[in-house]
Design an enzyme around this catalytic site. Structure first.
Site, PDB file in Angstrom:
ATOM      1  N   VAL A  45      60.284   4.005  62.999  1.00  0.00           N
ATOM      2  CA  VAL A  45      59.295   5.026  62.676  1.00  0.00           C
ATOM      3  C   VAL A  45      58.397   4.553  61.522  1.00  0.00           C
ATOM      4  CG1 VAL A  45      60.721   6.408  61.094  1.00  0.00           C
ATOM      5  CG2 VAL A  45      59.004   7.527  62.510  1.00  0.00           C
ATOM      6  N   ASP A  46      58.931   3.725  60.641  1.00  0.00           N
ATOM      7  CA  ASP A  46      58.174   3.140  59.526  1.00  0.00           C
ATOM      8  C   ASP A  46      56.985   2.336  60.074  1.00  0.00           C
ATOM      9  OD1 ASP A  46      57.466   2.225  57.017  1.00  0.00           O
ATOM     10  OD2 ASP A  46      59.273   1.025  56.685  1.00  0.00           O
ATOM     11  N   SER A 133      67.830   7.357  59.084  1.00  0.00           N
ATOM     12  CA  SER A 133      69.011   6.467  59.090  1.00  0.00           C
ATOM     13  C   SER A 133      69.691   6.278  60.439  1.00  0.00           C
ATOM     14  CB  SER A 133      70.093   6.917  58.076  1.00  0.00           C
ATOM     15  OG  SER A 133      69.780   6.478  56.777  1.00  0.00           O
TER      16      SER A 133
HETATM   17  N1  AR6 Z   1      58.570   9.502  65.993  1.00  0.00           N
HETATM   18  C1  AR6 Z   1      59.788  10.066  65.794  1.00  0.00           C
HETATM   19  N2  AR6 Z   1      60.925   9.348  65.701  1.00  0.00           N
HETATM   20  C2  AR6 Z   1      60.826   8.013  65.815  1.00  0.00           C
HETATM   21  C3  AR6 Z   1      59.604   7.334  66.024  1.00  0.00           C
HETATM   22  C4  AR6 Z   1      58.440   8.146  66.109  1.00  0.00           C
HETATM   23  N3  AR6 Z   1      57.227   7.614  66.294  1.00  0.00           N
HETATM   24  N4  AR6 Z   1      59.869   5.987  66.090  1.00  0.00           N
HETATM   25  C5  AR6 Z   1      61.196   5.837  65.945  1.00  0.00           C
HETATM   26  N5  AR6 Z   1      61.785   7.049  65.786  1.00  0.00           N
HETATM   27  P1  AR6 Z   1      64.488   4.001  62.254  1.00  0.00           P
HETATM   28  P2  AR6 Z   1      66.320   4.138  59.936  1.00  0.00           P
HETATM   29  C6  AR6 Z   1      63.195   7.393  65.589  1.00  0.00           C
HETATM   30  O1  AR6 Z   1      65.115   2.743  62.708  1.00  0.00           O
HETATM   31  O2  AR6 Z   1      67.513   4.167  60.807  1.00  0.00           O
HETATM   32  C7  AR6 Z   1      62.731   0.394  59.510  1.00  0.00           C
HETATM   33  O3  AR6 Z   1      62.548  -0.963  59.826  1.00  0.00           O
HETATM   34  C8  AR6 Z   1      64.242   6.420  66.047  1.00  0.00           C
HETATM   35  O4  AR6 Z   1      64.447   6.552  67.447  1.00  0.00           O
HETATM   36  O5  AR6 Z   1      62.996   4.120  62.301  1.00  0.00           O
HETATM   37  O6  AR6 Z   1      66.246   5.065  58.765  1.00  0.00           O
HETATM   38  C9  AR6 Z   1      62.557   0.670  58.021  1.00  0.00           C
HETATM   39  O7  AR6 Z   1      61.586  -0.175  57.427  1.00  0.00           O
HETATM   40  C10 AR6 Z   1      65.458   6.899  65.247  1.00  0.00           C
HETATM   41  O8  AR6 Z   1      66.067   8.007  65.906  1.00  0.00           O
HETATM   42  O9  AR6 Z   1      64.920   4.379  60.727  1.00  0.00           O
HETATM   43  C11 AR6 Z   1      63.930   0.410  57.484  1.00  0.00           C
HETATM   44  O10 AR6 Z   1      64.138  -0.958  57.210  1.00  0.00           O
HETATM   45  C12 AR6 Z   1      64.849   7.410  63.958  1.00  0.00           C
HETATM   46  O11 AR6 Z   1      63.432   7.474  64.198  1.00  0.00           O
HETATM   47  C13 AR6 Z   1      64.846   0.865  58.595  1.00  0.00           C
HETATM   48  O12 AR6 Z   1      64.088   0.746  59.801  1.00  0.00           O
HETATM   49  C14 AR6 Z   1      65.109   6.530  62.744  1.00  0.00           C
HETATM   50  O13 AR6 Z   1      65.133   5.168  63.132  1.00  0.00           O
HETATM   51  C15 AR6 Z   1      65.239   2.316  58.431  1.00  0.00           C
HETATM   52  O14 AR6 Z   1      66.166   2.644  59.418  1.00  0.00           O
END
Ligand code: AR6
Length: 188
Positions: A45-46, A133
């Protein structure tokens, strides 16, 4: 539960909603980024937020980092929303899952609380969160969902400005998991 049917719960003067969708398209005052301590972007999502929001977000993140260093897990900082429909982005760092006995629930709850505290400070009305997370950081979503919803509900009870909090889940199965946690949550 169908893909387009959200669920909601009234908490004090506010509302907590869960819905399936793309966080970057949310028309709320602020969305929350599941960032990492570098604040310099990443995947998940970042990556989606920086891609959709454009370079202004990263510029502000760099300035914050230069001023205060890397961001510890559980804390949050706020920047512009750049080209996003949301005016502001709160960047928070979730815990990396390592079995659940290293303070992960407390750190995760703190991510939600800190982001909502910043929204309150800025007098914002609506905030949308991803499932912090539960992607790259490996937190099991069945365990994360009740922690997230409880932390949001606790903050909403005493909120003076925030009236709507949305948890925006990327997949139907994540939405179902949050739906079960919302149905099980005791509020009053
Ligand atoms: N809208 C809503 N949810 C989303 C989207 C979106 N556009 N894209 C992904 N998700 P993650 P974390 C969901 O990995 O576990 C990054 O590299 C995804 O399916 O984004 O906190 C950062 O820079 C999942 O359910 O975040 C950090 O290094 C949720 O968002 C690390 O990942 C969170 O997945 C953080 O990891």
């Amino acid at each position: 539960m169908s893909a387009d049917r959200g669920l909601s719960r009234t908490i004090g003067p506010g509302r907590l909603e869960i819905a399936r969708g793309d966080l970057t398209r949310e028309r709320v005052s602020a969305i929350v980024n599941a960032a990492n301590s570098s604040l310099l972007g990443g995947g998940g999502v970042d990556g989606a937020i920086h891609r959709a929001g454009g370079p202004a977000i990263l510029e502000e993140c760099r300035a914050i980092r230069a001023r205060r260093g890397s961001l510890p897990p559980g804390q949050a900082v706020i920047t512009t929303g750049g080209a996003l429909p949301a005016r502001r982005v709160s960047h928070t760092v979730g815990p990396v899952w390592s079995g659940g006995r290293s303070g992960e629930p407390e750190t995760l709850a703190s991510c939600y609380g800190a982001s909502l505290a910043l929204a309150e400070e800025e007098g914002l009305e609506s905030v949308a969160f991803p499932s912090i997370s539960t992607g790259a950081f490996g937190y099991p979503i069945e365990e994360a969902a009740p922690v997230a919803l409880r932390a949001i509900a606790d903050a909403l009870k005493t909120a003076r400005h925030v009236r709507l909090v949305r948890c925006v889940l990327f997949s139907e199965s994540d939405l179902e998991t949050y739906g079960r946690a919302l149905a099980a949550m005791v509020t009053g």
